[in-house]
Design a protein around this motif. Structure first.
Motif, PDB file in Angstrom:
ATOM      1  N   GLU A  70       0.828  -1.219   0.000  1.00 33.94           N
ATOM      2  CA  GLU A  70       0.000   0.000   0.000  1.00 33.94           C
ATOM      3  C   GLU A  70       0.856   1.260   0.000  1.00 33.94           C
ATOM      4  N   GLY A  71       1.942   1.279   0.745  1.00 33.66           N
ATOM      5  CA  GLY A  71       2.798   2.456   0.848  1.00 33.66           C
ATOM      6  C   GLY A  71       3.655   2.728  -0.373  1.00 33.66           C
ATOM      7  N   ASP A  72       3.587   1.872  -1.391  1.00 32.33           N
ATOM      8  CA  ASP A  72       4.402   2.035  -2.600  1.00 32.33           C
ATOM      9  C   ASP A  72       3.794   2.966  -3.637  1.00 32.33           C
ATOM     10  N   LEU A  73       2.608   3.489  -3.389  1.00 26.98           N
ATOM     11  CA  LEU A  73       1.968   4.351  -4.392  1.00 26.98           C
ATOM     12  C   LEU A  73       2.865   5.520  -4.811  1.00 26.98           C
ATOM     13  N   PRO A  74       3.536   6.234  -3.902  1.00 29.66           N
ATOM     14  CA  PRO A  74       4.411   7.329  -4.359  1.00 29.66           C
ATOM     15  C   PRO A  74       5.530   6.850  -5.296  1.00 29.66           C
ATOM     16  N   ALA A  75       6.122   5.705  -5.000  1.00 27.74           N
ATOM     17  CA  ALA A  75       7.170   5.168  -5.886  1.00 27.74           C
ATOM     18  C   ALA A  75       6.578   4.777  -7.233  1.00 27.74           C
ATOM     19  N   PHE A  76       5.382   4.179  -7.218  1.00 28.85           N
ATOM     20  CA  PHE A  76       4.732   3.814  -8.471  1.00 28.85           C
ATOM     21  C   PHE A  76       4.393   5.058  -9.285  1.00 28.85           C
ATOM     22  N   ARG A  77       3.970   6.111  -8.602  1.00 31.36           N
ATOM     23  CA  ARG A  77       3.664   7.366  -9.292  1.00 31.36           C
ATOM     24  C   ARG A  77       4.925   7.901  -9.996  1.00 31.36           C
ATOM     25  N   LEU A  78       6.084   7.795  -9.349  1.00 32.43           N
ATOM     26  CA  LEU A  78       7.340   8.225  -9.984  1.00 32.43           C
ATOM     27  C   LEU A  78       7.642   7.397 -11.229  1.00 32.43           C
ATOM     28  N   ILE A  79       7.375   6.105 -11.148  1.00 33.31           N
ATOM     29  CA  ILE A  79       7.599   5.222 -12.302  1.00 33.31           C
ATOM     30  C   ILE A  79       6.670   5.630 -13.445  1.00 33.31           C
ATOM     31  N   GLN A  80       5.399   5.805 -13.128  1.00 31.07           N
ATOM     32  CA  GLN A  80       4.404   6.101 -14.156  1.00 31.07           C
ATOM     33  C   GLN A  80       4.470   7.533 -14.689  1.00 31.07           C
ATOM     34  N   THR A  81       5.274   8.387 -14.060  1.00 37.55           N
ATOM     35  CA  THR A  81       5.441   9.750 -14.564  1.00 37.55           C
ATOM     36  C   THR A  81       6.849   9.993 -15.090  1.00 37.55           C
ATOM     37  N   ASP A  82       7.679   8.965 -15.093  1.00 34.02           N
ATOM     38  CA  ASP A  82       9.026   9.069 -15.640  1.00 34.02           C
ATOM     39  C   ASP A  82       8.907   9.324 -17.145  1.00 34.02           C
TER      40      ASP A  82
ATOM     41  N   VAL B  92       6.773   7.074 -19.816  1.00 35.74           N
ATOM     42  CA  VAL B  92       5.493   7.505 -20.385  1.00 35.74           C
ATOM     43  C   VAL B  92       5.572   7.737 -21.888  1.00 35.74           C
ATOM     44  N   HIS B  93       6.774   7.984 -22.391  1.00 33.42           N
ATOM     45  CA  HIS B  93       6.917   8.084 -23.850  1.00 33.42           C
ATOM     46  C   HIS B  93       6.370   6.822 -24.519  1.00 33.42           C
ATOM     47  N   TRP B  94       6.721   5.648 -23.984  1.00 34.65           N
ATOM     48  CA  TRP B  94       6.300   4.378 -24.570  1.00 34.65           C
ATOM     49  C   TRP B  94       4.866   4.014 -24.208  1.00 34.65           C
ATOM     50  N   LEU B  95       4.289   4.744 -23.252  1.00 37.11           N
ATOM     51  CA  LEU B  95       2.886   4.524 -22.881  1.00 37.11           C
ATOM     52  C   LEU B  95       1.987   5.555 -23.554  1.00 37.11           C
ATOM     53  N   ALA B  96       2.527   6.242 -24.540  1.00 38.76           N
ATOM     54  CA  ALA B  96       1.791   7.215 -25.353  1.00 38.76           C
ATOM     55  C   ALA B  96       1.365   8.449 -24.559  1.00 38.76           C
ATOM     56  N   GLY B  97       2.145   8.805 -23.568  1.00 36.94           N
ATOM     57  CA  GLY B  97       1.886  10.051 -22.853  1.00 36.94           C
ATOM     58  C   GLY B  97       1.642   9.862 -21.382  1.00 36.94           C
TER      59      GLY B  97
ATOM     60  N   GLN C  15      -5.604   7.514 -13.273  1.00 34.12           N
ATOM     61  CA  GLN C  15      -5.107   6.349 -14.000  1.00 34.12           C
ATOM     62  C   GLN C  15      -3.997   5.648 -13.219  1.00 34.12           C
ATOM     63  N   VAL C  16      -3.105   6.425 -12.622  1.00 36.25           N
ATOM     64  CA  VAL C  16      -2.014   5.851 -11.826  1.00 36.25           C
ATOM     65  C   VAL C  16      -2.602   5.079 -10.648  1.00 36.25           C
TER      66      VAL C  16
ATOM     67  N   TRP D  46       6.429  -4.914 -18.531  1.00 36.22           N
ATOM     68  CA  TRP D  46       7.387  -4.329 -17.615  1.00 36.22           C
ATOM     69  C   TRP D  46       7.540  -2.866 -17.918  1.00 36.22           C
ATOM     70  N   ARG D  47       8.050  -2.158 -16.935  1.00 33.99           N
ATOM     71  CA  ARG D  47       8.481  -0.770 -17.081  1.00 33.99           C
ATOM     72  C   ARG D  47       9.538  -0.543 -16.028  1.00 33.99           C
ATOM     73  N   LEU D  48      10.523   0.272 -16.368  1.00 29.08           N
ATOM     74  CA  LEU D  48      11.674   0.456 -15.498  1.00 29.08           C
ATOM     75  C   LEU D  48      12.203   1.866 -15.645  1.00 29.08           C
ATOM     76  N   ARG D  49      12.492   2.509 -14.525  1.00 25.60           N
ATOM     77  CA  ARG D  49      13.058   3.853 -14.562  1.00 25.60           C
ATOM     78  C   ARG D  49      14.396   3.818 -15.288  1.00 25.60           C
ATOM     79  N   ARG D  50      14.644   4.836 -16.078  1.00 27.74           N
ATOM     80  CA  ARG D  50      15.802   4.879 -16.971  1.00 27.74           C
ATOM     81  C   ARG D  50      17.140   4.638 -16.273  1.00 27.74           C
ATOM     82  N   ALA D  51      17.307   5.126 -15.071  1.00 30.85           N
ATOM     83  CA  ALA D  51      18.577   4.955 -14.357  1.00 30.85           C
ATOM     84  C   ALA D  51      18.956   3.485 -14.182  1.00 30.85           C
TER      85      ALA D  51
END
Length: 174
Positions: free
Chosen positions: A13-25, A29-34, A40-41, A92-97
């Motif tokens: 449950e506490g991972d939502l902020p980290a997931f938000r960072l992933i989904q807004t990277d 998001v380029h590959w998710l069409a925006g 949605q997140v 899958w999706r992964l932060r660029r770093a």
């Protein structure tokens, strides 16, 4: 729920902020069409939490050396509006770093081994847009084979969108 791989764990449950960072990277998001809206997140996060709990399979958190989620990997039902539905797809999706460091391929091998036992299906699929050659390379490394006859235009993207055309890869008798 146990982990399948040292880099995977169930979402909390506490991972939502980290997931938000992933989904807004921007590189994701380029590959998710925006970009995604907050709604949605939050809906995607709830689906991931529920999928693992309800089915025993789904999308896992990919964590870094400190245990912080930096991506997601696993299985999900294909959207009903896609030409390849119904099916189970790897995603899958992964932060660029963390790109190019085995954060997806190793964990996805564990996901597929688990899926072979749990689902006992004939195949799983992988889909991505034509320009996403990095994801296609991961699909190749995991043993998926492209099925050009099953390529399709994504119905949520307009005809001029550069990511509209999608390729489909299959992993038979996984």
């Amino acid at each position: 729920m146990e982990t399948l791989h040292p880099r995977l764990r169930p979402w909390r449950e506490g991972d939502l902020p980290a997931f938000r960072l992933i989904q807004t990277d921007p590189d994701i998001v380029h590959w998710l069409a925006g970009p995604w809206t907050d709604e949605q997140v939050e809906a995607a996060f709830a689906r991931m939490l529920g999928g693992l709990r309800e089915r025993g399979w789904g999308m896992w958190a990919i964590v870094d050396d400190e245990g912080v989620p930096v991506g997601a990997a696993g299985l999900q039902p294909v959207r009903e509006d896609l030409a390849c539905a119904p099916a189970i797809e790897v995603a899958w999706r992964l932060r660029r770093a963390h790109w190019g460091r085995g954060y997806v391929t190793g964990p996805m091998r564990a996901v597929l081994a688990d899926a072979a036992e749990r689902l006992q299906g004939e195949e799983v699929i992988a889909i991505t847009s034509v320009p996403n050659i990095r994801s296609q390379a991961v699909m190749d490394r995991l043993g998926f084979r492209r099925d050009p006859a099953a390529d399709f235009d994504h119905p949520a993207l307009d005809a001029a969108h550069p990511l509209r055309r999608h390729v489909l890869y299959r992993l038979k008798r996984f």
